[in-house]
Design a protein around this motif. Structure first.
Motif, PDB file in Angstrom:
ATOM      1  N   LEU A 172      -0.460  14.228   4.914  1.00 44.11           N
ATOM      2  CA  LEU A 172       0.279  14.288   6.172  1.00 44.11           C
ATOM      3  C   LEU A 172       0.102  15.650   6.831  1.00 44.11           C
ATOM      4  O   LEU A 172      -0.106  15.751   8.045  1.00 44.11           O
ATOM      5  CB  LEU A 172       1.763  14.008   5.909  1.00 44.11           C
ATOM      6  CG  LEU A 172       2.658  13.974   7.140  1.00 44.11           C
ATOM      7  CD1 LEU A 172       2.287  12.824   8.058  1.00 44.11           C
ATOM      8  CD2 LEU A 172       4.132  13.850   6.738  1.00 44.11           C
ATOM      9  N   TYR A 173       0.143  16.687   6.004  1.00 41.77           N
ATOM     10  CA  TYR A 173       0.049  18.032   6.584  1.00 41.77           C
ATOM     11  C   TYR A 173      -1.339  18.297   7.155  1.00 41.77           C
ATOM     12  O   TYR A 173      -1.472  18.970   8.173  1.00 41.77           O
ATOM     13  CB  TYR A 173       0.395  19.080   5.526  1.00 41.77           C
ATOM     14  CG  TYR A 173       0.468  20.475   6.073  1.00 41.77           C
ATOM     15  CD1 TYR A 173       1.494  20.850   6.946  1.00 41.77           C
ATOM     16  CD2 TYR A 173      -0.483  21.423   5.738  1.00 41.77           C
ATOM     17  CE1 TYR A 173       1.568  22.132   7.457  1.00 41.77           C
ATOM     18  CE2 TYR A 173      -0.425  22.716   6.246  1.00 41.77           C
ATOM     19  CZ  TYR A 173       0.613  23.063   7.105  1.00 41.77           C
ATOM     20  OH  TYR A 173       0.674  24.330   7.610  1.00 41.77           O
ATOM     21  N   THR A 174      -2.353  17.769   6.524  1.00 40.72           N
ATOM     22  CA  THR A 174      -3.681  17.971   7.095  1.00 40.72           C
ATOM     23  C   THR A 174      -3.808  17.248   8.430  1.00 40.72           C
ATOM     24  O   THR A 174      -4.585  17.654   9.290  1.00 40.72           O
ATOM     25  CB  THR A 174      -4.777  17.480   6.138  1.00 40.72           C
ATOM     26  OG1 THR A 174      -4.474  16.154   5.752  1.00 40.72           O
ATOM     27  CG2 THR A 174      -4.832  18.343   4.892  1.00 40.72           C
ATOM     28  N   LYS A 199       0.816  -1.212   0.000  1.00 35.49           N
ATOM     29  CA  LYS A 199       0.000   0.000   0.000  1.00 35.49           C
ATOM     30  C   LYS A 199       0.850   1.263   0.000  1.00 35.49           C
ATOM     31  O   LYS A 199       0.318   2.376   0.056  1.00 35.49           O
ATOM     32  CB  LYS A 199      -0.904   0.017   1.246  1.00 35.49           C
ATOM     33  CG  LYS A 199      -2.011  -1.009   1.205  1.00 35.49           C
ATOM     34  CD  LYS A 199      -3.281  -0.394   0.600  1.00 35.49           C
ATOM     35  CE  LYS A 199      -4.459  -1.323   0.859  1.00 35.49           C
ATOM     36  NZ  LYS A 199      -5.732  -0.650   0.616  1.00 35.49           N
ATOM     37  N   VAL A 200       2.163   1.072   0.000  1.00 33.51           N
ATOM     38  CA  VAL A 200       3.036   2.235   0.138  1.00 33.51           C
ATOM     39  C   VAL A 200       2.815   3.221  -1.001  1.00 33.51           C
ATOM     40  O   VAL A 200       2.835   4.422  -0.812  1.00 33.51           O
ATOM     41  CB  VAL A 200       4.517   1.781   0.192  1.00 33.51           C
ATOM     42  CG1 VAL A 200       5.452   2.961   0.024  1.00 33.51           C
ATOM     43  CG2 VAL A 200       4.782   1.084   1.517  1.00 33.51           C
ATOM     44  N   VAL A 201       2.547   2.690  -2.192  1.00 30.87           N
ATOM     45  CA  VAL A 201       2.395   3.607  -3.322  1.00 30.87           C
ATOM     46  C   VAL A 201       1.114   4.432  -3.206  1.00 30.87           C
ATOM     47  O   VAL A 201       0.982   5.451  -3.863  1.00 30.87           O
ATOM     48  CB  VAL A 201       2.419   2.844  -4.668  1.00 30.87           C
ATOM     49  CG1 VAL A 201       3.810   2.285  -4.909  1.00 30.87           C
ATOM     50  CG2 VAL A 201       1.371   1.756  -4.679  1.00 30.87           C
ATOM     51  N   GLN A 202       0.170   3.970  -2.401  1.00 32.92           N
ATOM     52  CA  GLN A 202      -1.027   4.788  -2.164  1.00 32.92           C
ATOM     53  C   GLN A 202      -1.027   5.382  -0.771  1.00 32.92           C
ATOM     54  O   GLN A 202      -2.072   5.511  -0.129  1.00 32.92           O
ATOM     55  CB  GLN A 202      -2.304   3.948  -2.347  1.00 32.92           C
ATOM     56  CG  GLN A 202      -2.602   3.610  -3.782  1.00 32.92           C
ATOM     57  CD  GLN A 202      -2.505   2.128  -4.031  1.00 32.92           C
ATOM     58  OE1 GLN A 202      -2.574   1.320  -3.115  1.00 32.92           O
ATOM     59  NE2 GLN A 202      -2.323   1.769  -5.297  1.00 32.92           N
ATOM     60  N   LEU A 203       0.139   5.779  -0.324  1.00 32.07           N
ATOM     61  CA  LEU A 203       0.263   6.246   1.052  1.00 32.07           C
ATOM     62  C   LEU A 203      -0.659   7.436   1.331  1.00 32.07           C
ATOM     63  O   LEU A 203      -1.205   7.554   2.431  1.00 32.07           O
ATOM     64  CB  LEU A 203       1.712   6.637   1.336  1.00 32.07           C
ATOM     65  CG  LEU A 203       2.010   7.055   2.769  1.00 32.07           C
ATOM     66  CD1 LEU A 203       1.713   5.947   3.744  1.00 32.07           C
ATOM     67  CD2 LEU A 203       3.468   7.478   2.910  1.00 32.07           C
ATOM     68  N   GLY A 204      -0.854   8.279   0.352  1.00 38.64           N
ATOM     69  CA  GLY A 204      -1.727   9.437   0.551  1.00 38.64           C
ATOM     70  C   GLY A 204      -3.128   9.006   0.943  1.00 38.64           C
ATOM     71  O   GLY A 204      -3.692   9.504   1.918  1.00 38.64           O
ATOM     72  N   GLU A 205      -3.680   8.031   0.222  1.00 34.63           N
ATOM     73  CA  GLU A 205      -5.028   7.566   0.546  1.00 34.63           C
ATOM     74  C   GLU A 205      -5.053   6.908   1.917  1.00 34.63           C
ATOM     75  O   GLU A 205      -6.017   7.065   2.682  1.00 34.63           O
ATOM     76  CB  GLU A 205      -5.513   6.568  -0.509  1.00 34.63           C
ATOM     77  CG  GLU A 205      -5.904   7.181  -1.840  1.00 34.63           C
ATOM     78  CD  GLU A 205      -4.724   7.399  -2.762  1.00 34.63           C
ATOM     79  OE1 GLU A 205      -3.565   7.310  -2.279  1.00 34.63           O
ATOM     80  OE2 GLU A 205      -4.936   7.670  -3.963  1.00 34.63           O
ATOM     81  N   VAL A 206      -4.008   6.161   2.226  1.00 36.72           N
ATOM     82  CA  VAL A 206      -3.957   5.516   3.534  1.00 36.72           C
ATOM     83  C   VAL A 206      -3.994   6.578   4.632  1.00 36.72           C
ATOM     84  O   VAL A 206      -4.739   6.469   5.614  1.00 36.72           O
ATOM     85  CB  VAL A 206      -2.687   4.646   3.652  1.00 36.72           C
ATOM     86  CG1 VAL A 206      -2.557   4.099   5.057  1.00 36.72           C
ATOM     87  CG2 VAL A 206      -2.731   3.528   2.626  1.00 36.72           C
ATOM     88  N   LEU A 207      -3.211   7.612   4.453  1.00 37.67           N
ATOM     89  CA  LEU A 207      -3.183   8.662   5.472  1.00 37.67           C
ATOM     90  C   LEU A 207      -4.527   9.369   5.562  1.00 37.67           C
ATOM     91  O   LEU A 207      -4.963   9.779   6.650  1.00 37.67           O
ATOM     92  CB  LEU A 207      -2.080   9.681   5.157  1.00 37.67           C
ATOM     93  CG  LEU A 207      -0.646   9.206   5.400  1.00 37.67           C
ATOM     94  CD1 LEU A 207       0.340  10.237   4.885  1.00 37.67           C
ATOM     95  CD2 LEU A 207      -0.407   8.952   6.876  1.00 37.67           C
ATOM     96  N   ASP A 208      -5.186   9.510   4.419  1.00 36.32           N
ATOM     97  CA  ASP A 208      -6.479  10.181   4.429  1.00 36.32           C
ATOM     98  C   ASP A 208      -7.493   9.442   5.300  1.00 36.32           C
ATOM     99  O   ASP A 208      -8.446  10.050   5.802  1.00 36.32           O
ATOM    100  CB  ASP A 208      -7.025  10.300   2.996  1.00 36.32           C
ATOM    101  CG  ASP A 208      -6.452  11.496   2.278  1.00 36.32           C
ATOM    102  OD1 ASP A 208      -6.114  12.487   2.968  1.00 36.32           O
ATOM    103  OD2 ASP A 208      -6.341  11.455   1.042  1.00 36.32           O
ATOM    104  N   SER A 209      -7.280   8.138   5.466  1.00 38.74           N
ATOM    105  CA  SER A 209      -8.258   7.379   6.237  1.00 38.74           C
ATOM    106  C   SER A 209      -8.059   7.559   7.742  1.00 38.74           C
ATOM    107  O   SER A 209      -8.892   7.130   8.527  1.00 38.74           O
ATOM    108  CB  SER A 209      -8.154   5.894   5.879  1.00 38.74           C
ATOM    109  OG  SER A 209      -6.908   5.385   6.335  1.00 38.74           O
ATOM    110  N   PHE A 210      -6.947   8.158   8.123  1.00 35.01           N
ATOM    111  CA  PHE A 210      -6.748   8.451   9.545  1.00 35.01           C
ATOM    112  C   PHE A 210      -7.581   9.660   9.928  1.00 35.01           C
ATOM    113  O   PHE A 210      -7.752  10.578   9.121  1.00 35.01           O
ATOM    114  CB  PHE A 210      -5.279   8.783   9.830  1.00 35.01           C
ATOM    115  CG  PHE A 210      -4.384   7.580   9.919  1.00 35.01           C
ATOM    116  CD1 PHE A 210      -4.296   6.702   8.859  1.00 35.01           C
ATOM    117  CD2 PHE A 210      -3.628   7.345  11.053  1.00 35.01           C
ATOM    118  CE1 PHE A 210      -3.461   5.598   8.924  1.00 35.01           C
ATOM    119  CE2 PHE A 210      -2.803   6.245  11.135  1.00 35.01           C
ATOM    120  CZ  PHE A 210      -2.716   5.373  10.066  1.00 35.01           C
TER     121      PHE A 210
END
Lengths: 409, 409
Positions: free
Chosen positions: A340-342, A290-301
């Motif tokens: 990440l910044y959000t 999932k590393v390549v979609q890290l942005g989406e993963v972070l969005d789920s936090f």
DNA sequence: ATGAATTTGTTGTGCCGGACGACAGTCTGG
DNA sequence: CCAGACTGTCGTCCGGCACAACAAATTCAT
């Protein structure tokens, strides 16, 4: 490149005309539909001169006349007829080569995406395979292009180091490519010969955000790109910072902590070992695929973990080095840094404020990309369109009409 | 700033003439005496046009005719008459404000130092005291200036952060100055009103080395300045990197080792705590009052101590971050780094090679300043001369004739 | 509603700057 | 001594922009 950057050459009248035609076009391109009167005041030329320039661009099929806007009309006087990008005008092909997918778009002047297509890319795929996939997407994307619309060129955004002189991909770590002439591969697969231009994805993100994103109006900006690796595109004085070979902006390998982890570049403690995708994935226990979609993963936090807070601090502290060095007006956090910044914005700001010098700190603002995930794609379109702004007549001369039937034949 | 950097403006014929006159002058300024034929091929203009431009500059008293060189004459054909800077042509005042001394010079076009004077500066002196001392040096330096020669402007090199918009000295740590309008102070002490331009010493060192030092012909260079603090002047695309406020290049406060010593900026482990003058002085047990002459102290060594070797490694490792970020073609080691590099060059090279990425590393070369200790002084002259290259006629219009008698009166 | 003021588009003229061609001057090489 | 080569100078031409005058379209004031 703007003719303004020419170094020791003289200027003749031919060059004036080229430059002024290109500048008119650049204004309409970046600001959209506008009136001749606005062009007159922007460029400081006479009304009649602007009329002549616009007329020439109209007869070239690049611009077209627009009726005066019905909307807000301020002040007395005759309303000024509008000028806008022609509907069937020239266009370019923009390619955003990602780690896991390729996006191809047909983009017109004004940065409008006219058609787009995308496909997954094999991790560790051979370059010719990827080239064939991209070529197929290109064919799909030009299918509905009007036959009269000329194709001016192709721009390709690459997640890696691109040599400026010839566009050779020197190293794309996440594709595992070394010294690949990707431009030639795609052209060969298409059986077409158009000007093609490759550049680093972060550089192109910076360019696009500067032209029509969060960086409009600022001539000193940094676009920090978080894909799998960390890179930066830097605009100074309104121009891309390329460096001697075209490799400038490799900020991921800034020294951050000499006792830190080992980096894939062979050193210890590069900034990327703290704020790179693999580091963040490890910190949040994100599965490797999932590393390549890290942005989406972070969005789920919805709430940041302590590890993420530490990453935010590291991001801010590293940014401080950049701010001290470049004194930018805007820093745009692209890729997964947006997510990440959000999540940990306060930590990032604190890390930055802690380590940046007061003078550069007071003039910098952090921003999110105004173009979302399309920054690099639109940047690729920008570099492909650039010849039009340098010399519209010459660029149209080398352009190709009726691409679709050529590709079919 | 060069007119080449104008952004969205149009060009008219008046601008052509300005630009071409300035470009002719710039060529003669940077390359010295040359023939009209060379100018013709360099600028790509017609012979007759060049003749007209040169003639106008001659009648302005900026250039003068030189007989064909007696020396090597290659090829057949009529020998081309030379063009050179006029003997009593325009000049500028250049000021290099150091931590312990001020150097003032009268500099003509071509970068020739016509007269110079210097005086020690009180450590922690008040700005008005230093201004008065500089004014006295200026008076001394213009004493023998020909009455017909016009003064075009004044350039001041400052060891600190200078705001680009108005030349305010925001912070000069080693002079303990905050927000000092030094240009105004000097002009008031002189009772003169000429264009005055201030900039950071490292930036000006880079400019001078780019124009007539070790960086001639390279448009991507970094001048690393080691005075008491560590700063860098950066040229990218042939232009100075200034940043939004003018504070770019503060590389001394790059993060180097988070567990390192405390820096005067308040953080830990800035690069300056490893390679700054105070750090080196401590490493070689140099008495504190000699820190400002660290270069001379280092010159007296003939073999490097282990501590110096470690410093050299740290220098190279920090340079690697710069090389990764800017991908320069040349890095010039100025100030005490010149002496340091002659002592521990191998360690510097090794530290650089160890931590720089292969692609940017292969195109970079380290060099010593070609102008010795005068880099910043000549850079100050360059920025003061700049208006002449943008518009010679206008610059002469605002210049002041017969400065000496004006100062006396 | 009507005329004055304002602003823009259009057209013709003039100026300016560089390109070009012709000629003269000065060197090299045989 | 002459042919060839290259440069400087002069006059002419062309192209690009500025400018002025006029026409067109709208707003504002009365």
């Amino acid at each position: 490149m703007s003719p303004q950057r020419r170094t020791g050459l003289g200027t003749n009248q031919e060059a004036i005309r080229r430059h002024n035609l290109g500048t008119v076009l650049r204004h309409v391109h970046s600001a959209g539909e506008m009136s001749r009167a606005e062009l007159t005041s922007l460029m400081g030329l006479n009304r009649s001169t602007i009329a002549g320039l616009v007329g020439e661009l109209e007869s070239l099929g690049i611009l077209e006349r627009a009726d005066p806007a019905e909307g807000v009309r301020q002040g007395a006087g005759r309303p000024s007829a509008g000028v806008r990008i022609a509907a069937d005008g020239p266009y370019v092909i923009a390619v955003d080569l990602g780690v896991d997918r390729a996006v191809v778009a047909r983009v017109g002047l004004g940065g409008q995406v006219l058609q787009r297509a995308q496909a997954p890319v094999q991790a560790e795929g051979e370059a010719w395979q990827v080239g064939a996939a991209v070529a197929a997407l290109v064919r799909a994307v030009v299918e509905d292009a009007p036959a009269v619309a000329p194709l001016v060129g192709m721009g390709i955004s690459v997640p890696g180091l691109v040599r400026r002189s010839d566009g050779l991909i020197r190293l794309a770590p996440n594709l595992e490519w070394h010294d690949v002439s990707f431009g030639g591969i795609v052209l060969a697969a298409l059986g077409l010969d158009v000007p093609v231009c490759l550049a680093n994805d972060a550089d192109l993100g910076a360019l696009a955000e500067h032209t029509r994103g969060s960086g409009v109006g600022t001539d000193e900006l940094i676009y920090l790109s978080g894909n799998v690796g960390v890179g930066a595109g830097i605009i100074t004085g309104g121009h891309r910072l390329e460096g001697a070979g075209g490799y400038a902006g490799e900020v991921g390998h800034l020294r951050f902590d000499p006792d830190g982890h080992t980096c894939h570049c062979g050193n210890r403690g590069c900034w990327e070992t703290e704020v790179g995708a693999h580091a963040i994935a490890a910190a949040i226990a994100c599965p490797p695929d999932k590393v390549v979609q890290l942005g989406e993963v972070l969005d789920s936090f919805d709430k940041p973990s302590p590890a993420l807070r530490a990453t935010g601090t590291a991001l801010g502290q590293g940014l401080a080095s950049l701010v001290n060095m470049f004194n930018p007006q805007t820093v745009i956090l692209g890729g997964y840094f947006r997510a990440l910044y959000t999540l940990v914005g306060p930590e990032v700001n604190a890390g930055l404020a802690e380590r940046a010098l007061p003078a550069p700190l007071e003039s910098v603002t952090l921003a999110l990309p105004g173009l979302g995930a399309d920054s690099s794609l639109l940047g690729a379109a920008e570099i492909a369109l650039e010849p039009l702004f340098v010399d519209p007549v010459a660029a149209l001369g080398t352009a190709i009409d009726d691409v679709h039937s050529r590709l079919a034949g």
